[in-house]
Design an enzyme around this catalytic site. Structure first.
Site, mmCIF file in Angstrom:
data_model
loop_
_atom_site.group_PDB
_atom_site.id
_atom_site.type_symbol
_atom_site.label_atom_id
_atom_site.label_comp_id
_atom_site.label_asym_id
_atom_site.label_seq_id
_atom_site.Cartn_x
_atom_site.Cartn_y
_atom_site.Cartn_z
ATOM 1 N N VAL A 163 -16.840 -5.232 -9.702
ATOM 2 C CA VAL A 163 -15.976 -4.089 -9.964
ATOM 3 C C VAL A 163 -15.652 -3.977 -11.456
ATOM 4 O O VAL A 163 -15.768 -2.900 -12.052
ATOM 5 C CB VAL A 163 -14.672 -4.183 -9.146
ATOM 6 C CG1 VAL A 163 -13.725 -3.034 -9.510
ATOM 7 C CG2 VAL A 163 -14.985 -4.161 -7.657
ATOM 8 N N ARG B 279 -14.066 -15.937 -16.693
ATOM 9 C CA ARG B 279 -14.106 -17.391 -16.529
ATOM 10 C C ARG B 279 -15.312 -18.001 -17.222
ATOM 11 O O ARG B 279 -15.254 -19.129 -17.699
ATOM 12 C CB ARG B 279 -14.128 -17.751 -15.042
ATOM 13 C CG ARG B 279 -12.801 -17.571 -14.336
ATOM 14 C CD ARG B 279 -12.853 -18.082 -12.918
ATOM 15 N NE ARG B 279 -13.818 -17.338 -12.106
ATOM 16 C CZ ARG B 279 -14.106 -17.632 -10.836
ATOM 17 N NH1 ARG B 279 -13.520 -18.667 -10.253
ATOM 18 N NH2 ARG B 279 -14.990 -16.913 -10.160
ATOM 19 N N GLY C 104 -11.231 1.474 -1.258
ATOM 20 C CA GLY C 104 -12.272 1.767 -2.229
ATOM 21 C C GLY C 104 -12.082 3.112 -2.891
ATOM 22 O O GLY C 104 -11.021 3.417 -3.448
ATOM 23 N N GLU D 252 -4.573 2.197 -6.280
ATOM 24 C CA GLU D 252 -5.377 2.975 -5.340
ATOM 25 C C GLU D 252 -6.561 2.179 -4.803
ATOM 26 O O GLU D 252 -6.938 2.292 -3.633
ATOM 27 C CB GLU D 252 -5.880 4.253 -6.016
ATOM 28 C CG GLU D 252 -6.633 5.190 -5.093
ATOM 29 C CD GLU D 252 -5.736 5.830 -4.042
ATOM 30 O OE1 GLU D 252 -5.943 5.533 -2.845
ATOM 31 O OE2 GLU D 252 -4.833 6.596 -4.416
ATOM 32 N N LYS E 213 -5.346 -6.371 -3.217
ATOM 33 C CA LYS E 213 -4.658 -6.126 -1.950
ATOM 34 C C LYS E 213 -3.868 -7.331 -1.462
ATOM 35 O O LYS E 213 -2.762 -7.189 -0.942
ATOM 36 C CB LYS E 213 -5.662 -5.688 -0.890
ATOM 37 C CG LYS E 213 -6.819 -6.641 -0.715
ATOM 38 C CD LYS E 213 -7.897 -6.078 0.165
ATOM 39 C CE LYS E 213 -9.151 -6.930 0.126
ATOM 40 N NZ LYS E 213 -9.892 -6.797 -1.120
ATOM 41 N N LYS F 65 -4.280 -4.736 3.783
ATOM 42 C CA LYS F 65 -4.298 -3.290 3.560
ATOM 43 C C LYS F 65 -3.306 -2.583 4.474
ATOM 44 O O LYS F 65 -2.647 -1.621 4.068
ATOM 45 C CB LYS F 65 -5.716 -2.767 3.769
ATOM 46 C CG LYS F 65 -6.711 -3.308 2.750
ATOM 47 C CD LYS F 65 -8.142 -2.975 3.109
ATOM 48 C CE LYS F 65 -9.118 -3.539 2.085
ATOM 49 N NZ LYS F 65 -10.537 -3.300 2.446
ATOM 50 N N ILE G 50 -11.821 6.009 -1.553
ATOM 51 C CA ILE G 50 -11.107 7.031 -0.783
ATOM 52 C C ILE G 50 -9.711 7.260 -1.371
ATOM 53 O O ILE G 50 -8.906 6.329 -1.428
ATOM 54 C CB ILE G 50 -10.967 6.614 0.687
ATOM 55 C CG1 ILE G 50 -12.334 6.304 1.296
ATOM 56 C CG2 ILE G 50 -10.266 7.698 1.488
ATOM 57 C CD1 ILE G 50 -12.261 5.712 2.684
#
Length: 430
Positions: A17, A48, A136, A131, A107, A207, A138
């Site tokens: 990501v 890292r 993801g 968000e 999350k 979630k 959405i």
């Protein structure tokens, strides 16, 4: 008029990501600047393994000292995509203390310590946006806490984990067993080498906690969410579901009680009618069904994981936070004014599909029906098949509480004529 001094962004984590966030910031720099009203500049990337080559990221931006990066004082926004509880929690609070707003996709941390993080952001007059933490790409959190802020949300039910949906979809469409479907998901990269967080529903439970908190203006922690994994779902369960005109999904369900005095949050496999919009969600996609007083029924659908979809949600938050920064404002923070109690799973009322292995002889059905009646559980339908002294008995109930169903099953196990309880599954979405 566009401000020429750039807003500086620190990126914590540069995996699937994070690297995509950095790429989009670079390749779409002009568009982002136009939308924000000022350029955004990647000022540092905490990792890292600094020796790893990261395409498109200047080596002088890379550091292993994340704490020093967020303490610099000239950072406007910290983007946290490293996950886990620590060091993420400490880095986020340090960022607030040193003048930065935060965009996070974490999350697990938000489900566990969201209230404390929101309090820290408010204390320092900064933003906390997340968000990307739930579904993801959405758009879901912003619609819940902004677009539907004037409405009363009664239920949020959805598929919020792509890995589990891929596995269950394969079991449904091909007749594969759980392990076979999991192996395929792993080979295709949908499942991690250790899939526990997904298949045991830890990911979906986190979630659900976030969604319930936003939807009901109530603090809901991970510990408040009932969690049941999907490893026990079998091909036989899917056959039973098809006989009922249903399929099986791992659902996150957050709902307000009928009297409005409490809420529940739970994650578990459930049969859902093929007529329900969530039944048609295939592969690794996510979808969330929202029911509210004024807007009625809404469904949000799309890819729920992966580098690009998650990065899209992160960048959307980044644009919003940067705009707030330029305007000297902050966006919506935690809304927990309702402070509704979270009811235990025992009080949840739904329908049940119970499959029993029983002796194939007269009187068995009457014994089973008596046990259900004694525990106040009304039977909707019964189907019995028998051969060579053994039989299966499938009972579908009307709506009953989880506590009463649990008592019923315990009593059924004590009957001499009941060989075992093959499966118990909730029926939702009716």
């Amino acid at each position: 008029m566009m401000r020429t001094r750039p807003l500086k962004v620190a990126l914590l984590g540069c995996g699937v990501v994070g690297s995509e966030v950095a790429r989009i910031m670079t390749t779409h720099a002009d568009d982002l600047a136009a939308r924000i009203g000022a350029p955004v500049e990647l000022a540092g990337v905490a990792v890292r393994r600094p020796s790893k080559v990261r395409e498109g990221i200047a080596q002088e931006l890379v550091t292993t000292d994340a704490t020093a990066l967020v303490k610099r004082g000239d950072i406007d926004v910290v983007v946290e995509v490293i996950g886990g509880i620590e060091p993420a929690r400490g880095l986020i609070t340090t960022a607030f203390e040193h003048g930065a707003s935060v965009v996070s996709a974490n999350k697990a941390l938000l489900a566990q310590d969201g209230a404390a993080l929101h309090a820290a952001a408010e204390a320092h007059g900064k933003d906390l946006y997340y968000e990307a933490a739930v579904a993801g790409a959405i758009p879901l959190i912003r619609p819940l806490r902004e677009s539907l802020a004037g409405d009363k949300i009664n239920r949020v039910m959805g598929i919020v984990n792509g890995t589990t949906n891929f596995i269950l979809d394969k079991m449904d469409t091909t007749g594969a067993g759980y392990q076979e479907a999991l192996d395929e998901a792993t080979a295709l990269g949908y499942a991690e080498a250790d899939p526990t967080a997904d298949v045991e529903a830890f990911d979906a439970a986190a979630k659900a906690a976030i969604l319930a908190g936003i939807a009901f203006h109530t603090r809901v922690r991970l510990d408040d969410v009932y969690r049941e994994g999907m490893t026990e779902v079998t091909a036989a369960d899917f056959r039973s579901a098809k006989e009922m005109g249903c399929t099986i999904k791992l659902l996150a369900i957050c709902e307000r009680s009928k009297d409005g005095a409490s809420v529940t949050a739970r994650v578990h496999p459930a049969m859902i009618p093929l007529s329900h919009p969530l039944a048609s969600v295939r592969g690794a996609y996510n979808a969330v069904f929202v029911e509210s007083d004024a807007a009625g029924q809404l469904m949000f659908y799309g890819p729920g994981a992966g580098g690009s979809p998650t990065a899209s949600a992160v960048l959307g938050d980044l644009v919003a936070v940067c705009r707030n920064r330029l305007n000297g404002a902050t966006g919506p923070g935690e809304s927990a004014y309702a402070a509704l109690p979270v009811s235990p799973m025992g009080e949840v009322v739904t329908r049940y599909h119970i499959s029993l292995d029983v002796a194939d002889k007269p009187g068995v059905l009457a014994q089973v029906a008596t046990v259900f009646a004694e525990h106040g559980v009304s039977i909707d339908t019964v189907r019995q098949q028998g051969k060579d002294g053994e039989a299966s008995l499938v009972v579908v109930t009307h709506r009953a509480s989880d506590a009463s169903l649990t008592g019923t099953v315990e009593a059924l196990r004590k009957l001499d004529t009941v060989r075992g309880v093959a499966s118990i599954m909730r029926v939702e979405g009716e």
